[in-house]
Design a protein around this motif. Sequence first.
Motif, short mmCIF file in Angstrom:
data_model
loop_
_atom_site.label_atom_id
_atom_site.label_comp_id
_atom_site.label_asym_id
_atom_site.label_seq_id
_atom_site.Cartn_x
_atom_site.Cartn_y
_atom_site.Cartn_z
N THR A 2 0.79 -0.88 0.02
CA THR A 2 0.02 -0.11 0.13
C THR A 2 0.83 1.38 -0.02
N HIS A 3 0.62 2.21 -0.93
CA HIS A 3 1.22 3.43 -1.03
C HIS A 3 0.47 4.55 -0.24
N HIS A 6 -2.14 6.29 -2.35
CA HIS A 6 -3.32 5.44 -2.82
C HIS A 6 -4.02 4.63 -1.74
N ARG A 8 -6.76 3.66 -1.47
CA ARG A 8 -7.72 2.58 -1.82
C ARG A 8 -6.98 1.33 -2.46
N GLN A 9 -5.76 1.20 -2.63
CA GLN A 9 -4.86 0.28 -3.21
C GLN A 9 -4.81 -0.77 -2.25
N ARG A 10 -5.11 -2.08 -2.36
CA ARG A 10 -4.96 -3.42 -1.59
C ARG A 10 -3.46 -3.66 -1.37
N THR A 11 -3.42 -4.11 -0.15
CA THR A 11 -1.92 -4.68 0.33
C THR A 11 -1.93 -6.10 -0.37
#
Length: 50
Positions: A2-3, A6, A8-11
Motif C-alpha cells: 500500500t502506498h 493511494h 484504496r489500493q490493496r496490500t
Amino acid sequence: MTHPSHPRQRTIREFTLEEMLADPLIRLVMARDGVKARDVRALMERSAAS
C-alpha cells in the motif's frame, strides 16, 4: 504494497509455504505429480540453508 498516496489500493502479501501446501488445488496438483508435502518442505529447508 500500500502506498500512502493511494489509500484504496490493496496490500498484497505472499503466501507462506504452509498456506500453499494447505491449498486444495495445490494438493491436487501435487498428488497428480506424485509430490509429497514433506519433500517440498525438505527442499525449501535445504534451499534456505545454502
